[in-house]
Structure formats: C-alpha cells, structure tokens
Design a protein around this motif. Structure first.
Motif, PDB file in Angstrom:
ATOM      1  N   UNK A   1      -8.819   3.457  -5.559  1.00 10.98           N
ATOM      2  CA  UNK A   1      -7.934   4.473  -4.977  1.00 10.98           C
ATOM      3  C   UNK A   1      -7.553   4.114  -3.545  1.00 10.98           C
ATOM      4  N   UNK A   2      -8.510   3.636  -2.768  1.00 10.28           N
ATOM      5  CA  UNK A   2      -8.231   3.287  -1.378  1.00 10.28           C
ATOM      6  C   UNK A   2      -7.265   2.107  -1.294  1.00 10.28           C
ATOM      7  N   UNK A   3      -7.406   1.169  -2.218  1.00 12.64           N
ATOM      8  CA  UNK A   3      -6.478   0.035  -2.254  1.00 12.64           C
ATOM      9  C   UNK A   3      -5.063   0.505  -2.561  1.00 12.64           C
ATOM     10  N   UNK A   4      -4.940   1.397  -3.555  1.00 12.60           N
ATOM     11  CA  UNK A   4      -3.623   1.941  -3.893  1.00 12.60           C
ATOM     12  C   UNK A   4      -3.053   2.744  -2.721  1.00 12.60           C
ATOM     13  N   UNK A   5      -3.908   3.540  -2.068  1.00 16.30           N
ATOM     14  CA  UNK A   5      -3.460   4.338  -0.933  1.00 16.30           C
ATOM     15  C   UNK A   5      -2.930   3.441   0.185  1.00 16.30           C
ATOM     16  N   UNK A   6      -3.623   2.347   0.454  1.00 17.25           N
ATOM     17  CA  UNK A   6      -3.174   1.403   1.476  1.00 17.25           C
ATOM     18  C   UNK A   6      -1.809   0.814   1.121  1.00 17.25           C
ATOM     19  N   UNK A   7      -1.628   0.446  -0.150  1.00 21.75           N
ATOM     20  CA  UNK A   7      -0.350  -0.118  -0.582  1.00 21.75           C
ATOM     21  C   UNK A   7       0.779   0.901  -0.437  1.00 21.75           C
ATOM     22  N   UNK A   8       0.502   2.139  -0.838  1.00 28.06           N
ATOM     23  CA  UNK A   8       1.519   3.184  -0.705  1.00 28.06           C
ATOM     24  C   UNK A   8       1.867   3.413   0.760  1.00 28.06           C
ATOM     25  N   UNK A   9       0.858   3.466   1.631  1.00 27.08           N
ATOM     26  CA  UNK A   9       1.108   3.729   3.049  1.00 27.08           C
ATOM     27  C   UNK A   9       1.864   2.586   3.712  1.00 27.08           C
ATOM     28  N   UNK A  10       1.633   1.360   3.266  1.00 26.48           N
ATOM     29  CA  UNK A  10       2.404   0.234   3.807  1.00 26.48           C
ATOM     30  C   UNK A  10       3.893   0.425   3.522  1.00 26.48           C
ATOM     31  N   UNK A  11       4.206   0.860   2.303  1.00 28.32           N
ATOM     32  CA  UNK A  11       5.604   1.094   1.950  1.00 28.32           C
ATOM     33  C   UNK A  11       6.162   2.318   2.677  1.00 28.32           C
ATOM     34  N   UNK A  12       5.329   3.345   2.850  1.00 26.56           N
ATOM     35  CA  UNK A  12       5.761   4.536   3.584  1.00 26.56           C
ATOM     36  C   UNK A  12       6.159   4.158   5.006  1.00 26.56           C
ATOM     37  N   UNK A  13       5.362   3.313   5.656  1.00 24.18           N
ATOM     38  CA  UNK A  13       5.666   2.890   7.033  1.00 24.18           C
ATOM     39  C   UNK A  13       7.017   2.181   7.116  1.00 24.18           C
ATOM     40  N   UNK A  14       7.307   1.365   6.125  1.00 27.48           N
ATOM     41  CA  UNK A  14       8.583   0.641   6.120  1.00 27.48           C
ATOM     42  C   UNK A  14       9.744   1.627   6.006  1.00 27.48           C
ATOM     43  N   UNK A  15       9.649   2.549   5.062  1.00 25.48           N
ATOM     44  CA  UNK A  15      10.741   3.515   4.861  1.00 25.48           C
ATOM     45  C   UNK A  15      10.856   4.478   6.042  1.00 25.48           C
ATOM     46  N   UNK A  16       9.709   4.867   6.594  1.00 23.70           N
ATOM     47  CA  UNK A  16       9.731   5.788   7.731  1.00 23.70           C
ATOM     48  C   UNK A  16      10.393   5.137   8.939  1.00 23.70           C
ATOM     49  N   UNK A  17      10.076   3.873   9.175  1.00 17.01           N
ATOM     50  CA  UNK A  17      10.693   3.159  10.302  1.00 17.01           C
ATOM     51  C   UNK A  17      12.208   3.114  10.164  1.00 17.01           C
ATOM     52  N   UNK A  18      12.689   2.938   8.942  1.00 18.27           N
ATOM     53  CA  UNK A  18      14.136   2.912   8.698  1.00 18.27           C
ATOM     54  C   UNK A  18      14.765   4.271   8.999  1.00 18.27           C
ATOM     55  N   UNK A  19      14.134   5.343   8.530  1.00 15.43           N
ATOM     56  CA  UNK A  19      14.705   6.675   8.717  1.00 15.43           C
ATOM     57  C   UNK A  19      14.643   7.126  10.166  1.00 15.43           C
ATOM     58  N   UNK A  20      13.649   6.644  10.912  1.00 16.64           N
ATOM     59  CA  UNK A  20      13.560   7.017  12.320  1.00 16.64           C
ATOM     60  C   UNK A  20      14.702   6.430  13.143  1.00 16.64           C
TER      61      UNK A  20
END
Length: 384
Positions: free
Chosen positions: A70-89
């Motif tokens: 679960x922690x591995x999956x969470x890390x992968x999801x958060x890496x993608x979230x950071x990329x998309x969040x940076x774009x929207x900011x």
C-alpha cells in the motif's frame, strides 16, 4: 537556535493543522521481538501449538507485506499528484476564478470600506452581485444572538440586503465580510483528515484577531491587518483542495489502468490507499505562501496593500526588517500558532519563549493578546 525552534514550531503547526499524530509510530517498526512465555499463551493458559504460532507469524508477515505494498502504491500515486498539481498551479486564472472562486467585486468592496468616504450605499450594489454573500449576511443577522426586537419583544426579521448591511454597520462589515468569504473558501472533502477545515478556520480567525489587536497597539490600519490575517492562508486552501481532488483523479486513472491490464492485486489494493498527510504537509510548506501571494496580487487591491506584505513573507525577510503590515502578519500569525499549539500541548515553555522572542512583538502586545478572544468576531453595536 531561535531559527531552529521557529522552523520546528512551523513544522509542528502544519502537522497539527492537517491532523497528523505527532507521536505516530513508524508503521514498519520491528515486530519480530520474542515475547515472554506468559504472553505466548491463549486465554486458557495453554501453550499454543507450533502450527498456531506459525499461522500467527504468517499473518503478521502478510499484513506487513500488504502495508508495504500500500505504501508503495501511495508513493507512486503521490508522485503523479505532484506532477499534475505543479501544472495546475501555473494556471493563476483557474486557481483564482474556479478553484477558490474569488468574487469579482470582492476586492472593490474591501477597498471602498477602507476609505473615510465609505458608506452602505456605495458597497450595497457591489455586494448584491455576490448572491451567496447576500444570503449569508441576511442569515447571520437573523441568528438568535443578533436578532433585534421591538418594544413588545417581537423579533424584527431582516429580509433585505440593505437592512442587513445597515444593521451590521461598516466597522463590523470590515470583519464580517472577510470572515464569510474565507469560510466559503474552506475545503469540504479532506478524508481521512476531517479536522483540516476546523483547524484552518481557527488558524485564520485567530491570526486575523491577533493581527487586528497588534495593529491597534501600533496605531495601524486594523482592517488591512485583519483582512491579511484572514486571507494569508488562501494558498494553503488552494493546495489542500487541489491535493485531495487530484489524488482521487490519479487513483481513478490507476484503477482503470489496473483493470485493463488485469492486475487484480493492484486493483484491489488501490481501494485501500488513502491520501498522505506527509505528502500534503510537504506541498503546503513548499508552495502555500507563494500561492497566497499570487492570489492576493491577482485580487488587485488599490488601497489594501496585502500583496506586498505577503511578498515579504514569501521572500523570508527577517521580521525586524519587514515593513509594518508584513511584520504584523508574522507577529499575529505566530502568536496564534503559539496559542493553538499550547492548547494542544505541543509546545513547552522554553520553546514558546524563544519562538515569541523571534517575532519581535511590540511592547504590551503579549499582555493584550493574552486577554483577547481569538475564536470569535466580537462585533460591537450601537445601543440605538
């Protein structure tokens, strides 16, 4: 040492806002320690059979494996979230108009109220363009604590915007309107951290009231101080809203991908992955103040100089070298952080002394703030 304490307090406070347990144990702590014989028994005192012991160990290993997965999956999801969040900011117009939803006439309303020639007649047509604010103002003045009665004791209902504005008066409206606006901006969905909204509200109100009191002591503009204290975390709201929204979006995409690839284990586990408070904390610490400055600058105030003050905060100008309004924000925000941490028993006396000393508080401020109610607006009304 003082700077180190200030950084520690800042980090501790952001954890408090999110709702992270400061004493949380590492989920991967060692669980293979041998237990005393008397703990290795069932309720009847019977020694467990070897196969039962092995089954328990296997269960623990499986639980640990699943947690790691679960922690591995969470890390992968958060890496993608950071990329998309940076774009929207990067899209200021989206943040301003859509994500936060700053009313078009709000800056002008607050600007007008800051001048001596301000009047209810001047702000009424502007406020009228913000339907939810009209409803909130009317609803507020009809609350039991604010209701007016006639000579016979009958309640006098307030049914129009003009009546609500006149009832409150300009001085109260300088506090009420920023407060209602900020409450409207608060994030609604923050599971599994449901207290974020409550603590953000306490943080904004406490900071605004502290800033107002310090401005009074200094003979400064109390409206500008209160409004800056109330709005200074609008960037944090943007980050929080984006993070939870994007996390769900990324998880949905991952579920679709896992389904199409027939990855049953990943598909099943993705339903148990939750947003990471640590990842959110990092994003807030890295981005929130800068986004607050960007949004305040976009508001385009002509009289309330909020953006320049917020810019000094972003640039980490030492408190002693800041211009007056920025200094008031740092002092008011810092004092409220101290009060909230003290209430949560997350700051000791020595830390508090160092932290408050670094804020360079004006003479008499700490004594005055100690007796100030930081949770409520404390409106004042003419007896007539």
């Amino acid at each position: 040492m003082t700077q180190d304490v200030s950084q520690q307090i800042s980090t501790r406070f952001s954890r408090l806002l999110i709702g992270l347990d400061a004493t949380r144990q590492d989920a991967l702590e060692d669980k293979d320690v041998e237990l005393p014989d008397f703990l290795d028994q069932d309720r009847d005192g019977r020694q467990l059979l070897r196969i039962e012991k092995q089954a328990q160990r296997d269960k623990k290993l499986n639980e640990r494996y699943y947690q790691n997965f679960l922690e591995k999956l969470q890390t992968q999801l958060n890496d993608e979230v950071r990329v998309r969040l940076a774009e929207q900011l990067q899209d200021t117009e989206y943040l301003y108009s859509k994500l936060i939803g700053v009313p078009a006439q709000l800056p002008e309303v607050l600007d007008i109220m800051s001048v001596k020639a301000a009047s209810i007649g001047r702000i009424e047509p502007l406020v009228a363009t913000i339907p939810w604010l009209v409803n909130d103002l009317i609803k507020m003045v009809n609350m039991p604590k604010y209701r007016r009665t006639d000579k016979q004791g009958k309640v006098i209902p307030v049914e129009s915007l003009r009546m609500a504005l006149s009832f409150l008066g300009l001085e109260n409206l300088k506090l009420v309107i920023p407060s209602l606006v900020f409450r409207r901006w608060l994030p609604q969905i923050t599971d599994p951290y449901p207290n974020i909204k409550v603590r953000l509200w306490q943080h904004a109100m406490g900071s605004a009231q502290s800033c107002k009191k310090i401005a009074e002591i200094n003979g400064q503009d109390t409206q500008a101080a209160f409004t800056l204290g109330m709005f200074h975390e609008v960037g944090m709201i943007a980050i929080i809203r984006l993070y939870f929204r994007l996390f769900e979006e990324v998880r949905r995409d991952a579920l679709t991908e896992a389904h199409q690839a027939k990855m049953k284990e990943e598909h099943s586990a993705l339903s148990d992955v939750v947003p990471s408070g640590i990842a959110l904390q990092e994003l807030i610490e890295q981005q929130a103040s800068r986004i607050s400055y960007v949004l305040m600058e976009t508001m385009g105030f002509r009289r309330l100089m909020l953006a320049p003050a917020m810019q000094e905060v972003v640039e980490s100008v030492p408190v002693k070298d800041m211009h007056s309004l920025a200094k008031v924000l740092m002092q008011g925000r810092g004092y409220n952080q101290y009060r909230m941490l003290k209430e949560a028993r997350l700051i000791n006396i020595d830390e508090a002394k160092l932290f408050l000393r670094n804020l360079v508080m004006p003479a008499g401020a700490l004594s005055a703030l100690k007796d100030t109610d930081l949770r409520h607006l404390n409106l004042t009304f003419d007896e007539n």
